[in-house]
Structure formats: structure tokens, C-alpha cells
Design a protein around this motif. Structure first.
Motif, PDB file in Angstrom:
ATOM      1  N   GLY A 253      47.569  38.004  47.004  1.00 55.93           N
ATOM      2  CA  GLY A 253      46.196  37.974  46.529  1.00 55.93           C
ATOM      3  C   GLY A 253      45.204  38.034  47.670  1.00 55.93           C
ATOM      4  O   GLY A 253      45.548  37.783  48.830  1.00 55.93           O
ATOM      5  N   ARG A 254      43.976  38.351  47.326  1.00 52.32           N
ATOM      6  CA  ARG A 254      42.913  38.432  48.318  1.00 52.32           C
ATOM      7  C   ARG A 254      41.815  37.442  47.940  1.00 52.32           C
ATOM      8  O   ARG A 254      41.441  37.355  46.767  1.00 52.32           O
ATOM      9  N   MET A 255      41.296  36.722  48.924  1.00 54.23           N
ATOM     10  CA  MET A 255      40.288  35.703  48.680  1.00 54.23           C
ATOM     11  C   MET A 255      39.048  36.009  49.512  1.00 54.23           C
ATOM     12  O   MET A 255      39.092  35.950  50.746  1.00 54.23           O
ATOM     13  N   ALA A 256      37.956  36.350  48.847  1.00 52.05           N
ATOM     14  CA  ALA A 256      36.709  36.667  49.547  1.00 52.05           C
ATOM     15  C   ALA A 256      36.040  35.384  50.018  1.00 52.05           C
ATOM     16  O   ALA A 256      35.878  34.430  49.252  1.00 52.05           O
ATOM     17  N   TRP A 257      35.670  35.354  51.301  1.00 50.41           N
ATOM     18  CA  TRP A 257      34.956  34.215  51.854  1.00 50.41           C
ATOM     19  C   TRP A 257      33.507  34.262  51.380  1.00 50.41           C
ATOM     20  O   TRP A 257      32.804  35.250  51.575  1.00 50.41           O
TER      21      TRP A 257
ATOM     22  N   ALA B 208      41.038  38.870  40.613  1.00 51.57           N
ATOM     23  CA  ALA B 208      41.206  37.439  40.841  1.00 51.57           C
ATOM     24  C   ALA B 208      42.142  36.845  39.797  1.00 51.57           C
ATOM     25  O   ALA B 208      42.399  37.460  38.752  1.00 51.57           O
ATOM     26  N   PRO B 209      42.678  35.656  40.048  1.00 54.08           N
ATOM     27  CA  PRO B 209      43.510  35.000  39.042  1.00 54.08           C
ATOM     28  C   PRO B 209      42.776  34.843  37.717  1.00 54.08           C
ATOM     29  O   PRO B 209      41.597  34.477  37.687  1.00 54.08           O
TER      30      PRO B 209
ATOM     31  N   ALA C 188      35.715  25.906  47.346  1.00 52.48           N
ATOM     32  CA  ALA C 188      36.005  26.978  46.388  1.00 52.48           C
ATOM     33  C   ALA C 188      37.170  27.829  46.879  1.00 52.48           C
ATOM     34  O   ALA C 188      38.013  28.267  46.081  1.00 52.48           O
ATOM     35  N   LEU C 189      37.233  28.053  48.188  1.00 49.85           N
ATOM     36  CA  LEU C 189      38.337  28.839  48.745  1.00 49.85           C
ATOM     37  C   LEU C 189      39.668  28.129  48.534  1.00 49.85           C
ATOM     38  O   LEU C 189      40.657  28.743  48.132  1.00 49.85           O
ATOM     39  N   ALA C 190      39.694  26.826  48.801  1.00 52.83           N
ATOM     40  CA  ALA C 190      40.928  26.054  48.614  1.00 52.83           C
ATOM     41  C   ALA C 190      41.349  26.055  47.147  1.00 52.83           C
ATOM     42  O   ALA C 190      42.546  26.171  46.834  1.00 52.83           O
ATOM     43  N   ALA C 191      40.382  25.957  46.246  1.00 52.32           N
ATOM     44  CA  ALA C 191      40.703  25.987  44.818  1.00 52.32           C
ATOM     45  C   ALA C 191      41.270  27.338  44.417  1.00 52.32           C
ATOM     46  O   ALA C 191      42.224  27.427  43.632  1.00 52.32           O
ATOM     47  N   LEU C 192      40.706  28.414  44.966  1.00 51.70           N
ATOM     48  CA  LEU C 192      41.191  29.755  44.653  1.00 51.70           C
ATOM     49  C   LEU C 192      42.613  29.947  45.170  1.00 51.70           C
ATOM     50  O   LEU C 192      43.458  30.552  44.496  1.00 51.70           O
ATOM     51  N   ALA C 193      42.896  29.426  46.357  1.00 56.18           N
ATOM     52  CA  ALA C 193      44.261  29.502  46.886  1.00 56.18           C
ATOM     53  C   ALA C 193      45.233  28.801  45.941  1.00 56.18           C
ATOM     54  O   ALA C 193      46.352  29.285  45.705  1.00 56.18           O
ATOM     55  N   GLY C 194      44.813  27.669  45.385  1.00 58.46           N
ATOM     56  CA  GLY C 194      45.658  26.969  44.427  1.00 58.46           C
ATOM     57  C   GLY C 194      45.910  27.781  43.177  1.00 58.46           C
ATOM     58  O   GLY C 194      47.023  27.772  42.627  1.00 58.46           O
ATOM     59  N   GLN C 195      44.905  28.520  42.727  1.00 54.93           N
ATOM     60  CA  GLN C 195      45.073  29.371  41.547  1.00 54.93           C
ATOM     61  C   GLN C 195      46.064  30.494  41.823  1.00 54.93           C
ATOM     62  O   GLN C 195      46.907  30.826  40.975  1.00 54.93           O
TER      63      GLN C 195
ATOM     64  N   SER D 267      45.411  36.445  51.467  1.00 58.04           N
ATOM     65  CA  SER D 267      44.673  36.717  52.695  1.00 58.04           C
ATOM     66  C   SER D 267      43.195  36.445  52.464  1.00 58.04           C
ATOM     67  O   SER D 267      42.669  36.684  51.377  1.00 58.04           O
ATOM     68  N   VAL D 268      42.547  35.923  53.499  1.00 55.15           N
ATOM     69  CA  VAL D 268      41.124  35.597  53.450  1.00 55.15           C
ATOM     70  C   VAL D 268      40.337  36.788  53.976  1.00 55.15           C
ATOM     71  O   VAL D 268      40.573  37.251  55.104  1.00 55.15           O
TER      72      VAL D 268
END
Length: 289
Positions: free
Chosen positions: A232-236, A202-203, A242-249, A259-260
Motif C-alpha cells: 500500500g501507499r500512504m500519502a504524508w 486506500a483501505p 493519521a499516518l500510524a492509523a492508516l498503516a494499521g488499516q 510506503s510513505v
């Protein structure tokens, strides 16, 4: 930053209708690409005592190249292998399959490759697990020639071609090759050879260190580090904010793609995965002007 999804390999089941529904709905929601993991065969824990791998003989895996050929007829999504375990596959055949997917998608294909970890799988496919690092470097060089030259000769440590070539050639010449990377040698390899890379963290400080290693290797190879993509990969986890914040990071770290991933989130069946992605798409602002 382009946003896609991770195809839920181990949780979507074997129904072709579910695969079709997933691909078509993902596109409707505004996602740009679909990424698929790769395993050809699974180990039986009853035979391999003490098995500790994350997947086994009971884990569902659709073959990515065949899957993408199917989805190419149903959607306009970019197809991404994330990753194909290249050293356990025949180089020329993998290049041929990739060229075909690139043609069927109209040039919307990224070939993510990696070394793999499963000795049982390498044995079953007739390849040497211990030489996979050297082999993947030769494979990348050879595949790029196969995708750009009509006929040529090649004499390597692992592959030989005498006056031959692929037809038809792909739309992208060459197809972008991205590397999975989660160790210092993999970071250096990605910097030297890849068009982009997939961080496995993660970031944060670890990502900053990994990215610096990739960029340094690229510069030493005479390449512009800014030309390399990063996905990057973002776990749902059920929290759209929290997902939107992670995308911003990820965006702040310079990711060109994310990708989600809805796997391992306690979801059962394709409808549950798609419902989660509908919420994710809204949180990420997809489909909005």
C-alpha cells in the motif's frame, strides 16, 4: 509489514548530493525500501494542446535503474520500481538492467511493472501503445527465463531470442515481479502472473473488491493467493497520528509492505522531505527495538 518510502521524483531536483542525502537518511531512519516511479520522457503541453497528464516535460524523473545503481553503493535499502513502464522498454535490456541491480543490491530488488498511460512516451521509445497489455504478459514470461536459464531460444509475438542468455545472472532467480493494478483486467493479470501487486486505492470497500479479484484470479491459475505480496501507499499529510492509523488499516487488510509518499505535500527541497519522514518514522515506530 515492511515500511519504505516513495522517492520524491518530481520534487528532489537534479542535485546528486540531494539524492545521496535522501537515500542515506532514509536508511538511518529505519525505512526498509525505496520505491521510484518511472517516466523516461515528458510531453510538452505547448505542442500537445489540451494535455491532461499528471506529468509533462517539466517534471523531473531520475531513471530508476541508474538511480538504484547509485543508491546501491550508498545504502542497504531494498530497491523497488513502482512501477517501470515495461511495454515501452526493450525486454532483454530491461531484464539485463534488473539483473544488474539485483546483483549490486545483493538480492534486494523488486521489479514493479505496469502498462503506462502516456502515448507520447511510447511513440518516443518506438513501441506500440495499443498492444501493451499483450506485450507485458510475454515480457514477464521471457524475463523470468532470462533470469534463470543460461541459454535458450524464444519465439514470441514481440521478442525473439536464438541461443542466448544473460551473464551474470541475478542473485534472485527469478527476481520478484510485482504489478501495478487499478482495473479489473489488471487485477486478473496480477493474480495470474505477479509475485505481488500495488493497489491504487486506500483501505476500504474498493480495496476489498480489488483484492478479492486478485485472489480469485490467482486461485483460478492454480496459485496460492496468500503467496502474493501487497504494497500500500500512504500519502504524508502532516498528521503523524493519521499516518500510524492508516498503516494499521493496511496491516488489517493483509499488506506485506507499505510506503510513505511525501510528494504533493507542499514540501520544498530534500531537507523538507526528510524532516517529514523523520516525523513519520517516529509515528510508525521505526528504529525501535
Amino acid at each position: 509489514m515492511r515500511i519504505g518510502v516513495v522517492f520524491p521524483q518530481t520534487e528532489i531536483g537534479a542535485d546528486a548530493g540531494a539524492v545521496r542525502a535522501y537515500g542515506q537518511r532514509v536508511e538511518e531512519l529505519g525505512f526498509r525500501h525505496v520505491m521510484a516511479f518511472d517516466h523516461v520522457i515528458g510531453a510538452d503541453p505547448e505542442v500537445h494542446r489540451g494535455w491532461s497528464g499528471p506529468y509533462d516535460v517539466g517534471s523531473t524523473f531520475h531513471e530508476p535503474m541508474v538511480l538504484f545503481g547509485y543508491l546501491a553503493a550508498l545504502t542497504s535499502l531494498e530497491m523497488v520500481t513502482g512501477i517501470i513502464i515495461l511495454p515501452q522498454r526493450q525486454t532483454v535490456l530491461a531484464a539485463k538492467q534488473a539483473a544488474e541491480i539485483d546483483l549490486l543490491t545483493g538480492g534486494r530488488f523488486r521489479m514493479g511493472v505496469g502498462l503506462g498511460w502516456n502515448r507520447v512516451e511510447f511513440e518516443a521509445l518506438g513501441q506500440d501503445f495499443t498492444t501493451r497489455g499483450r506485450r507485458i504478459e510475454e515480457q514477464v514470461t521471457l524475463m523470468r527465463r532470462l533470469w534463470t536459464e543460461r541459454s535458450f531460444g524464444f519465439e514470441g509475438e514481440f521478442d525473439r531470442i536464438t541461443g542466448a542468455g544473460l551473464a551474470p545472472l541475478p542473485v534472485q532467480r527469478p527476481i520478484p515481479i510485482w504489478f501495478g493494478a487499478q482495473s479489473p483486467p489488471a487485477y486478473r493479470r496480477a493474480g495470474r502472473l505477479a509475485d505481488g501487486w500495488f493497489p491504487q486505492m486506500a483501505p476500504g470497500p474498493d480495496l476489498a473488491e480489488a483484492k478479492a479479484a486478485v485472489d480469485q484470479a490467482a486461485a483460478r491459475a492454480g496459485r496460492d493467493p496468500a503467496s502474493l505480496g501487497m504494497e500500500g501507499r500512504m500519502a504524508w499529510q502532516g498528521d503523524p497520528d493519521a499516518l500510524a492509523a492508516l498503516a494499521g488499516q493496511w496491516r488489517e487488510f493483509g499488506a506485506t509492505h507499505v510506503s510513505v509518499n511525501t510528494m504533493k505535500a507542499g514540501l520544498t527541497g530534500v531537507d523538507a522531505h526528510l524532516a517529514a519522514l523523520e516525523t513519520a518514522a517516529e509515528a510508525l515506530g521505526l528504529g525501535k527495538p
